[in-house]
Design a protein around this motif. Structure first.
Motif, mmCIF file in Angstrom:
data_model
loop_
_atom_site.group_PDB
_atom_site.id
_atom_site.type_symbol
_atom_site.label_atom_id
_atom_site.label_comp_id
_atom_site.label_asym_id
_atom_site.label_seq_id
_atom_site.Cartn_x
_atom_site.Cartn_y
_atom_site.Cartn_z
ATOM 1 N N THR A 151 1.218 -2.959 32.665
ATOM 2 C CA THR A 151 -0.102 -3.603 33.208
ATOM 3 C C THR A 151 -0.177 -5.338 32.251
ATOM 4 N N VAL A 152 -0.524 -4.819 31.125
ATOM 5 C CA VAL A 152 -0.158 -6.139 29.601
ATOM 6 C C VAL A 152 0.691 -6.679 28.703
ATOM 7 N N GLY A 153 0.480 -6.836 28.825
ATOM 8 C CA GLY A 153 2.140 -7.748 27.349
ATOM 9 C C GLY A 153 1.372 -9.478 27.373
ATOM 10 N N LEU A 154 2.413 -9.760 25.995
ATOM 11 C CA LEU A 154 2.655 -10.411 24.870
ATOM 12 C C LEU A 154 3.503 -11.482 25.339
ATOM 13 N N ALA A 155 4.030 -12.813 25.463
ATOM 14 C CA ALA A 155 4.660 -13.166 25.305
ATOM 15 C C ALA A 155 4.896 -15.051 24.732
ATOM 16 N N LEU A 156 5.796 -15.181 24.430
ATOM 17 C CA LEU A 156 6.261 -16.561 24.518
ATOM 18 C C LEU A 156 6.058 -17.760 25.294
ATOM 19 N N ILE A 157 5.204 -18.508 26.064
ATOM 20 C CA ILE A 157 5.180 -19.434 26.662
ATOM 21 C C ILE A 157 4.689 -21.545 26.710
ATOM 22 N N ARG A 158 5.416 -21.492 27.508
ATOM 23 C CA ARG A 158 5.736 -23.055 27.196
ATOM 24 C C ARG A 158 3.757 -23.116 28.061
ATOM 25 N N LEU A 159 2.901 -24.490 26.441
ATOM 26 C CA LEU A 159 2.256 -24.412 27.492
ATOM 27 C C LEU A 159 1.479 -24.872 29.245
ATOM 28 N N ASP A 160 2.516 -25.747 29.585
ATOM 29 C CA ASP A 160 2.118 -26.111 30.698
ATOM 30 C C ASP A 160 2.653 -24.813 32.212
ATOM 31 N N SER A 161 2.452 -23.713 31.139
ATOM 32 C CA SER A 161 2.920 -22.264 32.488
ATOM 33 C C SER A 161 2.323 -21.657 32.212
ATOM 34 N N GLN A 162 1.038 -22.440 31.515
ATOM 35 C CA GLN A 162 -0.259 -20.851 31.292
ATOM 36 C C GLN A 162 -0.851 -21.073 32.841
ATOM 37 N N ARG A 189 -6.377 -5.190 22.217
ATOM 38 C CA ARG A 189 -5.902 -6.762 21.590
ATOM 39 C C ARG A 189 -4.994 -7.605 22.395
ATOM 40 N N TYR A 190 -4.258 -5.938 23.622
ATOM 41 C CA TYR A 190 -3.179 -7.309 23.943
ATOM 42 C C TYR A 190 -3.954 -8.205 25.216
ATOM 43 N N LYS A 191 -5.002 -7.735 25.316
ATOM 44 C CA LYS A 191 -5.888 -8.089 26.133
ATOM 45 C C LYS A 191 -6.640 -9.812 25.834
ATOM 46 N N LEU A 192 -6.910 -9.852 24.932
ATOM 47 C CA LEU A 192 -6.852 -10.372 23.761
ATOM 48 C C LEU A 192 -5.842 -11.583 23.480
ATOM 49 N N GLY A 193 -4.383 -11.107 23.548
ATOM 50 C CA GLY A 193 -3.805 -11.719 22.816
ATOM 51 C C GLY A 193 -3.640 -11.797 21.829
ATOM 52 N N ILE A 194 -3.880 -10.884 20.859
ATOM 53 C CA ILE A 194 -3.756 -11.254 19.410
ATOM 54 C C ILE A 194 -2.048 -9.995 19.055
ATOM 55 N N PRO A 195 -1.898 -10.430 18.312
ATOM 56 C CA PRO A 195 0.333 -9.995 18.541
ATOM 57 C C PRO A 195 -0.408 -9.123 16.421
ATOM 58 N N GLU A 196 0.441 -7.583 16.659
ATOM 59 C CA GLU A 196 0.049 -7.609 15.323
ATOM 60 C C GLU A 196 1.761 -6.163 15.282
ATOM 61 N N GLY A 197 2.031 -6.760 13.709
ATOM 62 C CA GLY A 197 3.104 -6.408 13.163
ATOM 63 C C GLY A 197 5.092 -6.865 13.747
ATOM 64 N N SER A 198 5.572 -6.364 13.984
ATOM 65 C CA SER A 198 6.865 -6.173 14.087
ATOM 66 C C SER A 198 7.358 -5.866 15.429
ATOM 67 N N THR A 199 6.409 -4.813 16.213
ATOM 68 C CA THR A 199 6.406 -5.069 17.763
ATOM 69 C C THR A 199 6.381 -6.104 18.782
ATOM 70 N N ASP A 200 4.724 -6.492 18.240
ATOM 71 C CA ASP A 200 4.432 -7.669 19.162
ATOM 72 C C ASP A 200 5.513 -9.320 18.241
ATOM 73 N N LEU A 201 5.721 -8.882 16.846
ATOM 74 C CA LEU A 201 6.595 -10.550 16.550
ATOM 75 C C LEU A 201 7.994 -9.918 15.716
ATOM 76 N N PRO A 202 9.023 -9.769 16.494
ATOM 77 C CA PRO A 202 10.093 -10.001 16.063
ATOM 78 C C PRO A 202 10.169 -10.995 15.302
ATOM 79 N N PRO A 203 10.655 -10.526 13.463
ATOM 80 C CA PRO A 203 11.005 -10.782 12.580
ATOM 81 C C PRO A 203 12.393 -12.197 13.054
ATOM 82 N N GLY A 204 11.258 -13.384 12.897
ATOM 83 C CA GLY A 204 12.358 -14.661 12.806
ATOM 84 C C GLY A 204 12.798 -15.293 14.100
#
Length: 335
Positions: A300-311, A209-224
């Motif tokens: 080793t891997v993670g998910l983050a909210l990042i500006r598109l111009d920084s990918q 999931r993390y390699k593909l960039g798939i979030p799942e649940g409040s662990t990856d998508l904190p509410p609000g």
């Protein structure tokens, strides 16, 4: 009878070969990545009643009426400001009455989701109940994996029916994962639906999931924390822009039609294996803050909210970690 047995053995060998390739491409330990993964961190809520479809239609981002034609779907529940509260998977009822919908969520989110459902129930003819006797599993069968590691993995053609591996008398529902083909199949069962030798650990599933960039649940998508389009909901088949109103719809639709999305949820690799905590800020080479960490796995891997111009650029943190975020191969072209 002998021909049938040989055919089944051939299909099983093809499955094993494809998943060895996938495991190697993701650098996942063999004992952790097998064909069937128990998802003990997931739970099922049963929604029943004559107005269950109508009720969910006003709460979720996707067009729930489509469950009449498809087995499952992905969707999100938003707050009134259009930010993500929960992400869920829905399954069409296979019962004789046909009025039931099974809602899959992260186990620790069950109480919060039930509270929200009851708050919006009002006088609608609908009821909710946790199905603690149902267990979730992921079956990694689909071999259309080209793009996870383009230089190592090759696409192979395999049959896509997981039932050959499972004890069918224990299976309640089998459905392709509605978010992304590469995630394989989702299975709801009353108990372990396969032999022990096919059963793996959740680590392999989460790494995939993390390699593909798939979030799942409040662990990856904190509410609000983020908006659904920032979480790539449209890429994961989780939203309908043609359905009627639902909570949080106005801002979501406006953002979609204006096309202004400055940041997105992206997978990233940690180059120097530093520990990163949630909300760690990411900085570009000029020291500008361009994103925040949502979750990490194994250092080793993670998910983050990042500006598109920084990918795909090298980013740094205050504690000296070096990370590289990237757009995954399954994303459509971004304008």
């Amino acid at each position: 009878m002998t021909k049938l047995v040989n055919f089944c053995l051939l299909k099983n060998n093809l499955f094993l070969s494809a998943h060895k390739t996938l495991r190697q491409s993701l650098s996942i330990k063999q004992e952790n990545f097998k064909l069937v993964t128990p998802l003990n961190h997931r739970a099922i809520i049963q929604i029943d009643g004559q107005q269950s479809i109508e009720f969910l239609q006003g709460l979720l981002t996707n067009d729930v009426t489509l469950l009449a034609k498809q087995k499952s779907m992905y969707a999100m529940m938003l707050n009134r400001n259009g930010r993500v509260l929960h992400d869920v998977l829905l399954y069409r009822s296979m019962s004789t009455t046909g009025s039931e919908i099974l809602l899959e969520c992260q186990s620790e989110d069950t109480e919060s989701i039930l509270k929200a459902l009851k708050a919006y129930k009002l006088r609608k003819k609908v009821s909710f109940s946790p199905k603690q006797d149902y267990k979730l599993y992921q079956v990694h069968l689909d071999s259309r994996l080209k793009g996870i590691d383009d230089d190592k993995i090759q696409s192979q053609h395999l049959a896509s029916d997981p039932s050959i591996l499972l004890h069918r008398d224990k299976v309640v529902q089998i459905s392709p994962d509605p978010r992304l083909t590469w995630l394989g199949w989702r299975v709801i069962a009353t108990s372990q639906p396969c032999t022990d030798d096919l059963l793996g650990e959740p680590d392999g599933y989460h790494m995939l999931r993390y390699k593909l960039g798939i979030p799942e649940g409040s662990t990856d998508l904190p509410p609000g924390r983020c908006f659904p389009l920032e979480a790539n909901i449209e890429f994961m088949n989780g939203i309908s822009f043609n359905k009627g109103c639902y909570i949080g719809q106005e801002l979501t639709a406006r953002t979609h039609y204006t096309g202004v999305i400055r940041k997105r949820l992206m997978p990233f690799s940690i180059l120097n294996h530093k520990d990163l905590s949630k909300d760690t800020k990411l900085f570009d080479s000029k020291g500008k803050s361009v994103g925040k960490v949502l979750a990490t796995l194994c250092g080793t891997v993670g998910l983050a909210l990042i500006r598109l111009d920084s990918q795909c650029k090298v980013l740094n943190t205050i504690n000296g970690a070096t990370v590289v975020p990237g757009k995954t191969a399954w994303w459509p072209p971004l304008e």
